[in-house]
Design a protein around this motif. Structure first.
Motif, PDB file in Angstrom:
ATOM      1  N   GLY A   9       0.789  -1.228   0.000  1.00 46.46           N
ATOM      2  CA  GLY A   9       0.000   0.000   0.000  1.00 46.46           C
ATOM      3  C   GLY A   9       0.821   1.278   0.000  1.00 46.46           C
ATOM      4  O   GLY A   9       0.257   2.377  -0.089  1.00 46.46           O
ATOM      5  N   ASP A  10       2.144   1.171   0.081  1.00 50.69           N
ATOM      6  CA  ASP A  10       2.987   2.373   0.089  1.00 50.69           C
ATOM      7  C   ASP A  10       3.112   2.959  -1.318  1.00 50.69           C
ATOM      8  O   ASP A  10       3.002   2.256  -2.332  1.00 50.69           O
ATOM      9  CB  ASP A  10       4.383   2.047   0.611  1.00 50.69           C
ATOM     10  N   VAL A  11       3.370   4.265  -1.350  1.00 45.00           N
ATOM     11  CA  VAL A  11       3.627   4.979  -2.604  1.00 45.00           C
ATOM     12  C   VAL A  11       5.028   5.579  -2.515  1.00 45.00           C
ATOM     13  O   VAL A  11       5.349   6.270  -1.540  1.00 45.00           O
ATOM     14  CB  VAL A  11       2.605   6.101  -2.845  1.00 45.00           C
ATOM     15  N   GLN A  12       5.850   5.309  -3.519  1.00 44.03           N
ATOM     16  CA  GLN A  12       7.198   5.846  -3.545  1.00 44.03           C
ATOM     17  C   GLN A  12       7.473   6.452  -4.916  1.00 44.03           C
ATOM     18  O   GLN A  12       6.864   6.053  -5.913  1.00 44.03           O
ATOM     19  CB  GLN A  12       8.224   4.755  -3.205  1.00 44.03           C
ATOM     20  N   GLY A  13       8.378   7.425  -4.948  1.00 44.39           N
ATOM     21  CA  GLY A  13       8.607   8.144  -6.197  1.00 44.39           C
ATOM     22  C   GLY A  13      10.067   8.376  -6.489  1.00 44.39           C
ATOM     23  O   GLY A  13      10.911   8.367  -5.593  1.00 44.39           O
ATOM     24  N   PHE A  14      10.345   8.592  -7.763  1.00 39.79           N
ATOM     25  CA  PHE A  14      11.688   8.914  -8.228  1.00 39.79           C
ATOM     26  C   PHE A  14      11.590  10.108  -9.169  1.00 39.79           C
ATOM     27  O   PHE A  14      10.697  10.166 -10.017  1.00 39.79           O
ATOM     28  CB  PHE A  14      12.313   7.723  -8.955  1.00 39.79           C
ATOM     29  N   ARG A  15      12.518  11.053  -9.010  1.00 40.17           N
ATOM     30  CA  ARG A  15      12.514  12.249  -9.861  1.00 40.17           C
ATOM     31  C   ARG A  15      13.935  12.519 -10.360  1.00 40.17           C
ATOM     32  O   ARG A  15      14.886  12.585  -9.570  1.00 40.17           O
ATOM     33  CB  ARG A  15      11.996  13.459  -9.077  1.00 40.17           C
ATOM     34  N   PHE A  16      14.076  12.688 -11.682  1.00 44.38           N
ATOM     35  CA  PHE A  16      15.360  13.026 -12.264  1.00 44.38           C
ATOM     36  C   PHE A  16      15.441  14.539 -12.423  1.00 44.38           C
ATOM     37  O   PHE A  16      14.587  15.156 -13.065  1.00 44.38           O
ATOM     38  CB  PHE A  16      15.518  12.356 -13.632  1.00 44.38           C
ATOM     39  N   SER A  17      16.444  15.153 -11.830  1.00 40.48           N
ATOM     40  CA  SER A  17      16.567  16.611 -11.902  1.00 40.48           C
ATOM     41  C   SER A  17      17.959  17.033 -11.467  1.00 40.48           C
ATOM     42  O   SER A  17      18.790  16.208 -11.069  1.00 40.48           O
ATOM     43  CB  SER A  17      15.520  17.286 -11.015  1.00 40.48           C
ATOM     44  N   VAL A  18      18.189  18.326 -11.533  1.00 37.71           N
ATOM     45  CA  VAL A  18      19.424  18.916 -11.027  1.00 37.71           C
ATOM     46  C   VAL A  18      19.091  19.661  -9.747  1.00 37.71           C
ATOM     47  O   VAL A  18      18.163  20.471  -9.712  1.00 37.71           O
ATOM     48  CB  VAL A  18      20.036  19.887 -12.053  1.00 37.71           C
ATOM     49  N   SER A  19      19.821  19.389  -8.687  1.00 40.45           N
ATOM     50  CA  SER A  19      19.604  20.095  -7.428  1.00 40.45           C
ATOM     51  C   SER A  19      20.924  20.208  -6.684  1.00 40.45           C
ATOM     52  O   SER A  19      21.832  19.404  -6.884  1.00 40.45           O
ATOM     53  CB  SER A  19      18.563  19.368  -6.560  1.00 40.45           C
ATOM     54  N   GLU A  20      21.014  21.235  -5.843  1.00 43.82           N
ATOM     55  CA  GLU A  20      22.224  21.439  -5.067  1.00 43.82           C
ATOM     56  C   GLU A  20      22.270  20.512  -3.855  1.00 43.82           C
ATOM     57  O   GLU A  20      23.340  20.102  -3.419  1.00 43.82           O
ATOM     58  CB  GLU A  20      22.315  22.903  -4.634  1.00 43.82           C
ATOM     59  N   ASP A  21      21.114  20.206  -3.270  1.00 42.71           N
ATOM     60  CA  ASP A  21      21.045  19.304  -2.132  1.00 42.71           C
ATOM     61  C   ASP A  21      19.602  18.841  -1.974  1.00 42.71           C
ATOM     62  O   ASP A  21      18.724  19.233  -2.737  1.00 42.71           O
ATOM     63  CB  ASP A  21      21.548  19.980  -0.850  1.00 42.71           C
ATOM     64  N   SER A  22      19.359  18.011  -0.967  1.00 41.01           N
ATOM     65  CA  SER A  22      18.016  17.471  -0.769  1.00 41.01           C
ATOM     66  C   SER A  22      16.999  18.552  -0.434  1.00 41.01           C
ATOM     67  O   SER A  22      15.806  18.390  -0.665  1.00 41.01           O
ATOM     68  CB  SER A  22      18.031  16.416   0.351  1.00 41.01           C
ATOM     69  N   GLY A  23      17.475  19.687   0.084  1.00 43.51           N
ATOM     70  CA  GLY A  23      16.568  20.770   0.457  1.00 43.51           C
ATOM     71  C   GLY A  23      15.888  21.433  -0.723  1.00 43.51           C
ATOM     72  O   GLY A  23      14.788  21.961  -0.584  1.00 43.51           O
TER      73      GLY A  23
ATOM     74  N   GLY B 188       1.152 -13.651   0.042  1.00 44.68           N
ATOM     75  CA  GLY B 188       2.606 -13.804  -0.020  1.00 44.68           C
ATOM     76  C   GLY B 188       3.315 -12.699  -0.778  1.00 44.68           C
ATOM     77  O   GLY B 188       4.542 -12.748  -0.945  1.00 44.68           O
ATOM     78  N   THR B 189       2.583 -11.679  -1.202  1.00 37.44           N
ATOM     79  CA  THR B 189       3.192 -10.564  -1.934  1.00 37.44           C
ATOM     80  C   THR B 189       2.703  -9.234  -1.357  1.00 37.44           C
ATOM     81  O   THR B 189       1.798  -9.202  -0.509  1.00 37.44           O
ATOM     82  CB  THR B 189       2.836 -10.609  -3.435  1.00 37.44           C
ATOM     83  N   LYS B 190       3.283  -8.185  -1.846  1.00 41.13           N
ATOM     84  CA  LYS B 190       2.835  -6.835  -1.489  1.00 41.13           C
ATOM     85  C   LYS B 190       2.818  -6.001  -2.760  1.00 41.13           C
ATOM     86  O   LYS B 190       3.485  -6.307  -3.747  1.00 41.13           O
ATOM     87  CB  LYS B 190       3.754  -6.199  -0.450  1.00 41.13           C
ATOM     88  N   ARG B 191       2.017  -4.931  -2.740  1.00 42.60           N
ATOM     89  CA  ARG B 191       1.942  -4.024  -3.878  1.00 42.60           C
ATOM     90  C   ARG B 191       2.502  -2.661  -3.478  1.00 42.60           C
ATOM     91  O   ARG B 191       2.148  -2.119  -2.430  1.00 42.60           O
ATOM     92  CB  ARG B 191       0.492  -3.883  -4.351  1.00 42.60           C
ATOM     93  N   VAL B 192       3.372  -2.143  -4.332  1.00 44.59           N
ATOM     94  CA  VAL B 192       3.997  -0.842  -4.096  1.00 44.59           C
ATOM     95  C   VAL B 192       3.726   0.028  -5.316  1.00 44.59           C
ATOM     96  O   VAL B 192       4.042  -0.354  -6.452  1.00 44.59           O
ATOM     97  CB  VAL B 192       5.519  -0.976  -3.872  1.00 44.59           C
ATOM     98  N   ALA B 193       3.134   1.193  -5.093  1.00 38.14           N
ATOM     99  CA  ALA B 193       2.868   2.126  -6.181  1.00 38.14           C
ATOM    100  C   ALA B 193       4.108   2.995  -6.400  1.00 38.14           C
ATOM    101  O   ALA B 193       4.655   3.569  -5.450  1.00 38.14           O
ATOM    102  CB  ALA B 193       1.666   2.999  -5.850  1.00 38.14           C
ATOM    103  N   LEU B 194       4.546   3.078  -7.648  1.00 38.89           N
ATOM    104  CA  LEU B 194       5.743   3.842  -7.980  1.00 38.89           C
ATOM    105  C   LEU B 194       5.408   4.975  -8.951  1.00 38.89           C
ATOM    106  O   LEU B 194       4.704   4.770  -9.940  1.00 38.89           O
ATOM    107  CB  LEU B 194       6.800   2.928  -8.609  1.00 38.89           C
ATOM    108  N   VAL B 195       5.919   6.152  -8.654  1.00 37.27           N
ATOM    109  CA  VAL B 195       5.754   7.325  -9.518  1.00 37.27           C
ATOM    110  C   VAL B 195       7.122   7.642 -10.110  1.00 37.27           C
ATOM    111  O   VAL B 195       8.078   7.924  -9.373  1.00 37.27           O
ATOM    112  CB  VAL B 195       5.232   8.538  -8.725  1.00 37.27           C
TER     113      VAL B 195
END
Length: 224
Positions: free
Chosen positions: A56-70, A93-100
């Protein structure tokens, strides 16, 4: 008279020095990893190879340029588990994870590449699977460097990994955009115009102002 000349000289020099500081700003081009906390994205505190999301968790990935996590840009688009995993039923026996997956903007793309359209995916994986395993099940090919840094998702970008680049201004939605020449970790000298270091033109301009300012002060003292 001498004091007035000095003030005018410094007033002319300060904008050039300020420009030099701005030209030196640099960031890194990379895939950032995010976790959905209620209705907001939070920067992940561990890498995808260590994170173990729950069903049930949602996790994401973003490609970009940044100076830091802030100032890192957050994933855009749908981030609702029920919507992303609507067509993926639960299974024992499995889990579902939503990915953005947000491949970023053309401004942040490496030279010669164009980002694919963003998409979502529902990964159904083993109950003890990591985020990296969930990602691999829906977005191959993945590419990592020798330090296990995630370099590419679904083959994007085709090359490079965490390069240092000069950062430009902000886009209309407040995100950092990249500009200028890429730099490797071994490059430490000043860059040409458009690079991440002070430009040759900027340094030359500052030198001219210094010379003219000194000449003006000398003339004032001479007349006095």
């Amino acid at each position: 008279m001498i004091r007035r000349a000095a003030v005018l000289f410094l007033a002319a020099l300060l904008p050039v020095l300020a420009g030099a500081g701005q030209a030196g700003a640099a960031g890194y081009r990379y895939w950032s990893f995010w976790e959905r906390d209620g209705s907001a994205w939070t920067y992940a505190t561990v890498g995808p190879s260590l994170a173990r999301p729950a069903d049930g968790d949602v996790q994401g990935f973003r490609f970009s340029v940044s100076e830091d996590s802030g100032d890192a840009a957050k994933p855009r688009g749908t981030a609702d588990f029920d919507a992303i995993c609507a067509d993926t039923p639960a299974k024992d026996g499995t889990k579902r994870v939503a990915l953005v997956l947000d491949f970023g903007t053309p401004a942040d793309a490496p030279s010669g590449e164009r980002p694919p359209a963003g998409r979502t995916a529902c990964a159904r994986v083993a109950e003890d699977a990591t985020t990296a395993e969930a990602l691999a099940s829906v977005a191959k090919p993945l590419r990592y460097d020798s330090n296990a840094l995630l370099c590419a998702i679904a083959g994007y970008p085709a090359k490079g990994c965490g390069e240092q680049v000069a950062t430009g201004g902000r886009t209309s939605d407040g995100e950092t955009s990249a500009s200028g020449t890429e730099r490797t970790g071994t490059e430490t000298g000043a860059q040409d115009d458009g690079g991440s270091g002070p430009s040759v033109g900027l340094i030359g301009g500052a030198a001219v102002i210094v010379v003219l300012g000194a000449a003006a002060l000398w003339q004032v003292r001479r007349r006095a």
